[in-house]
Design a protein around this motif. Structure first.
Motif, PDB file in Angstrom:
ATOM      1  N   LYS A  28       1.209   4.977 -23.550  1.00 33.47           N
ATOM      2  CA  LYS A  28       0.741   5.391 -25.047  1.00 33.47           C
ATOM      3  C   LYS A  28      -0.674   6.463 -25.517  1.00 33.47           C
ATOM      4  N   ALA A  29      -1.547   5.698 -24.134  1.00 34.07           N
ATOM      5  CA  ALA A  29      -2.547   6.170 -23.977  1.00 34.07           C
ATOM      6  C   ALA A  29      -3.221   7.497 -23.314  1.00 34.07           C
ATOM      7  N   GLN A  30      -1.727   7.720 -22.252  1.00 39.62           N
ATOM      8  CA  GLN A  30      -1.443   9.184 -21.734  1.00 39.62           C
ATOM      9  C   GLN A  30      -0.785  10.147 -22.589  1.00 39.62           C
ATOM     10  N   ALA A  31      -0.037   9.464 -23.716  1.00 38.42           N
ATOM     11  CA  ALA A  31       0.751  10.390 -24.693  1.00 38.42           C
ATOM     12  C   ALA A  31      -0.400  11.316 -25.750  1.00 38.42           C
ATOM     13  N   CYS A  32      -0.946   9.603 -25.744  1.00 37.07           N
ATOM     14  CA  CYS A  32      -2.286  10.008 -26.940  1.00 37.07           C
ATOM     15  C   CYS A  32      -2.858  11.429 -26.677  1.00 37.07           C
ATOM     16  N   GLY A  33      -3.585  11.245 -25.138  1.00 39.04           N
ATOM     17  CA  GLY A  33      -4.842  11.717 -24.820  1.00 39.04           C
ATOM     18  C   GLY A  33      -6.305  11.839 -25.056  1.00 39.04           C
ATOM     19  N   ASP A  34      -6.847  12.611 -24.929  1.00 41.31           N
ATOM     20  CA  ASP A  34      -8.413  11.937 -25.116  1.00 41.31           C
ATOM     21  C   ASP A  34      -9.228  11.823 -26.234  1.00 41.31           C
ATOM     22  N   SER A  35      -8.536  13.245 -27.051  1.00 42.99           N
ATOM     23  CA  SER A  35      -9.169  13.953 -28.233  1.00 42.99           C
ATOM     24  C   SER A  35      -8.388  13.117 -29.587  1.00 42.99           C
ATOM     25  N   CYS A  36      -6.907  12.423 -28.936  1.00 43.51           N
ATOM     26  CA  CYS A  36      -6.238  11.690 -30.048  1.00 43.51           C
ATOM     27  C   CYS A  36      -7.855  10.586 -30.957  1.00 43.51           C
ATOM     28  N   PRO A  37      -6.790  11.324 -32.386  1.00 43.75           N
ATOM     29  CA  PRO A  37      -7.512   9.798 -33.046  1.00 43.75           C
ATOM     30  C   PRO A  37      -7.622   8.108 -32.738  1.00 43.75           C
ATOM     31  N   ASP A  38      -6.602   8.412 -32.113  1.00 46.19           N
ATOM     32  CA  ASP A  38      -6.253   6.297 -31.624  1.00 46.19           C
ATOM     33  C   ASP A  38      -6.319   6.492 -29.933  1.00 46.19           C
ATOM     34  N   ALA A  60     -10.277   5.819 -28.263  1.00 46.51           N
ATOM     35  CA  ALA A  60     -10.719   5.255 -27.928  1.00 46.51           C
ATOM     36  C   ALA A  60     -10.115   3.418 -28.412  1.00 46.51           C
ATOM     37  N   GLN A  61      -9.197   3.295 -29.870  1.00 48.18           N
ATOM     38  CA  GLN A  61      -8.596   2.281 -29.668  1.00 48.18           C
ATOM     39  C   GLN A  61      -7.646   1.956 -28.822  1.00 48.18           C
ATOM     40  N   LEU A  62      -7.172   3.112 -27.862  1.00 48.90           N
ATOM     41  CA  LEU A  62      -6.148   2.541 -26.607  1.00 48.90           C
ATOM     42  C   LEU A  62      -6.201   2.411 -25.635  1.00 48.90           C
ATOM     43  N   LYS A  63      -7.532   3.129 -25.250  1.00 49.85           N
ATOM     44  CA  LYS A  63      -8.517   2.406 -24.329  1.00 49.85           C
ATOM     45  C   LYS A  63      -9.151   1.295 -24.171  1.00 49.85           C
ATOM     46  N   ALA A  64      -9.715   0.760 -25.736  1.00 51.58           N
ATOM     47  CA  ALA A  64     -10.167  -0.714 -25.631  1.00 51.58           C
ATOM     48  C   ALA A  64      -8.948  -1.828 -25.544  1.00 51.58           C
ATOM     49  N   LEU A  65      -7.502  -1.436 -26.173  1.00 50.20           N
ATOM     50  CA  LEU A  65      -7.106  -2.822 -25.877  1.00 50.20           C
ATOM     51  C   LEU A  65      -5.977  -2.517 -24.238  1.00 50.20           C
ATOM     52  N   THR A  66      -6.086  -1.446 -23.878  1.00 45.29           N
ATOM     53  CA  THR A  66      -5.487  -0.996 -22.468  1.00 45.29           C
ATOM     54  C   THR A  66      -6.433  -2.257 -21.160  1.00 45.29           C
ATOM     55  N   ASP A  67      -7.807  -2.108 -21.488  1.00 43.27           N
ATOM     56  CA  ASP A  67      -9.407  -2.363 -20.974  1.00 43.27           C
ATOM     57  C   ASP A  67      -9.107  -3.413 -21.109  1.00 43.27           C
ATOM     58  N   GLN A  68      -8.520  -4.495 -22.150  1.00 40.51           N
ATOM     59  CA  GLN A  68      -8.521  -5.923 -23.079  1.00 40.51           C
ATOM     60  C   GLN A  68      -7.686  -6.896 -21.951  1.00 40.51           C
ATOM     61  N   VAL A  69      -6.598  -5.389 -21.386  1.00 41.75           N
ATOM     62  CA  VAL A  69      -5.792  -6.841 -21.406  1.00 41.75           C
ATOM     63  C   VAL A  69      -5.532  -6.437 -19.552  1.00 41.75           C
ATOM     64  N   GLN A  70      -5.862  -5.437 -19.313  1.00 42.86           N
ATOM     65  CA  GLN A  70      -6.546  -4.606 -18.104  1.00 42.86           C
ATOM     66  C   GLN A  70      -7.169  -6.467 -17.547  1.00 42.86           C
ATOM     67  N   ASN A  71      -8.209  -6.606 -18.309  1.00 43.92           N
ATOM     68  CA  ASN A  71      -9.152  -7.750 -17.724  1.00 43.92           C
ATOM     69  C   ASN A  71      -8.797  -9.345 -17.567  1.00 43.92           C
ATOM     70  N   ALA A  72      -7.981  -8.791 -19.025  1.00 49.80           N
ATOM     71  CA  ALA A  72      -7.485 -10.113 -19.018  1.00 49.80           C
ATOM     72  C   ALA A  72      -6.430 -10.664 -17.353  1.00 49.80           C
ATOM     73  N   MET A  73      -5.888 -10.104 -16.929  1.00 49.22           N
ATOM     74  CA  MET A  73      -4.858 -10.381 -15.316  1.00 49.22           C
ATOM     75  C   MET A  73      -5.850 -10.230 -14.963  1.00 49.22           C
ATOM     76  N   ASN A  74      -7.280  -9.294 -14.710  1.00 49.03           N
ATOM     77  CA  ASN A  74      -7.859  -9.283 -13.816  1.00 49.03           C
ATOM     78  C   ASN A  74      -9.215  -9.964 -13.877  1.00 49.03           C
ATOM     79  N   PRO A  75      -9.624 -10.923 -14.008  1.00 47.56           N
ATOM     80  CA  PRO A  75     -11.167 -11.580 -14.681  1.00 47.56           C
ATOM     81  C   PRO A  75     -12.175 -12.167 -13.908  1.00 47.56           C
ATOM     82  N   THR A  76     -12.750 -11.368 -14.228  1.00 44.76           N
ATOM     83  CA  THR A  76     -14.039 -11.714 -13.370  1.00 44.76           C
ATOM     84  C   THR A  76     -15.107 -12.778 -14.749  1.00 44.76           C
TER      85      THR A  76
END
Length: 308
Positions: A131-141, A143-159
């Motif tokens: 979804k983030a790739q289809a959206c691209g860096d300039s689409c309105p969503d 920042a949200q998509l990046k934050a959501l993706t990072d949140q899931v990735q962090n939960a999968m690989n916690p530090t």
């Protein structure tokens, strides 16, 4: 102007473009809980980090409105705050089935799966990435998509530096701003804007505004009725019917939902079904009302698709 449960004030109207506050269905009875009130309780409890209370209130919402994705999303978030990841997963799985394209719901499911060490979390992370790739860096969503993706990735690989979700839930991107921070004022504004957009026949924009109102108030029959009305105007009768039925399950005496459901039946050629809705309106409006008269005109015309 009708004042709704939870402190929100909504415009009321009937046939041809408004919503009032009553209606009826034969096999459905009023729920034990008012979902709009319980939704507000759950939001307040989450803000206070009282996640058990939030989950209890959110469960009441899902009991009253089992087909509402916002209700299941709220329950999933409350369960996550309480570190009940199995309960969170179950709620988000329900929500995904009801709203399969909602990025926050997929992120919530991914977060629950990751905390359960379930490899299916990767599929949710991949879905968000696509979804983030289809959206691209300039689409309105973006920042949200990046934050959501990072949140899931962090939960999968916690530090050691990764905060627990329950500690940051109140500012999590899993929530729409209107859900936690908008409040009744923002919800009212979104609703009023939606009414104006519907009157201007800007239906896609109206649906977006109604979604913001729903995020603020949860499953409210007035909002659901307008969502059904807007989808009907867009020609999606099946989706419109689902919203009318949700509204009537919450408030079997909702005049607007009853009228519009009757109009939908007439537009489909189900005149007998439309007459049943009219009979309910005649009981609700003991001294007559414009809603009943409007539905009666639809029935007399045999259903008019041009006025759907």
């Amino acid at each position: 102007m009708a004042v709704l449960a939870g402190g929100a004030a909504f415009a009321s109207a009937g046939g041809g473009g408004g919503v009032s506050s009553s209606g009826g269905m034969p096999s459905e009875s009023a729920p034990r809980y008012d979902p709009a009130i319980e939704y507000a309780k759950a939001i307040a409890a989450i803000k206070a980090n009282q996640f058990k209370d939030a989950a209890r209130a959110a469960e009441h919402v899902t009991e009253a409105a089992p087909k509402n994705p916002d209700a299941w999303q709220l329950l999933g978030a409350a369960k996550a705050g309480d570190n009940d990841w199995k309960g969170s997963r179950h709620a988000y799985e329900k929500a995904v089935k009801l709203s399969p394209d909602d990025v926050r719901i997929h992120a919530g499911l991914g977060l629950a799966l990751a905390n359960l060490k379930d490899p299916k979390a990767q599929a949710e992370a991949d879905w968000l990435k696509s979804k983030a790739q289809a959206c691209g860096d300039s689409c309105p969503d973006a920042a949200q998509l990046k934050a959501l993706t990072d949140q899931v990735q962090n939960a999968m690989n916690p530090t050691a530096a990764t905060p627990k979700p329950s500690a940051m839930l109140d500012r999590s991107p899993l929530f729409a701003p209107s859900m936690l921070f908008g409040g009744a004022k923002a919800g009212d504004a979104a609703y009023v804007q939606a009414v104006s957009l519907i009157n201007e026949r800007r239906y896609d924009e109206a649906l977006a505004s109604l979604a913001k109102a729903a995020e603020a108030f949860g499953p409210h029959p007035d909002i659901l009725t307008y969502q059904g009305y807007t989808w009907r105007k867009k020609g999606d009768y099946a989706r419109a019917e689902s919203y009318y039925r949700q509204a009537l399950a919450i408030d079997p005496r909702h005049i607007g939902a009853t009228e519009y459901y009757g109009e939908l039946k007439a537009a489909r050629g189900d005149i007998a079904g439309a007459r049943l809705m009219l009979a309910r309106l005649d009981k609700l409006c003991a001294y007559g009302c414009a809603d009943a008269e409007e539905l009666r005109r639809w029935i007399d015309a045999g259903g008019d698709p041009q006025r759907n």
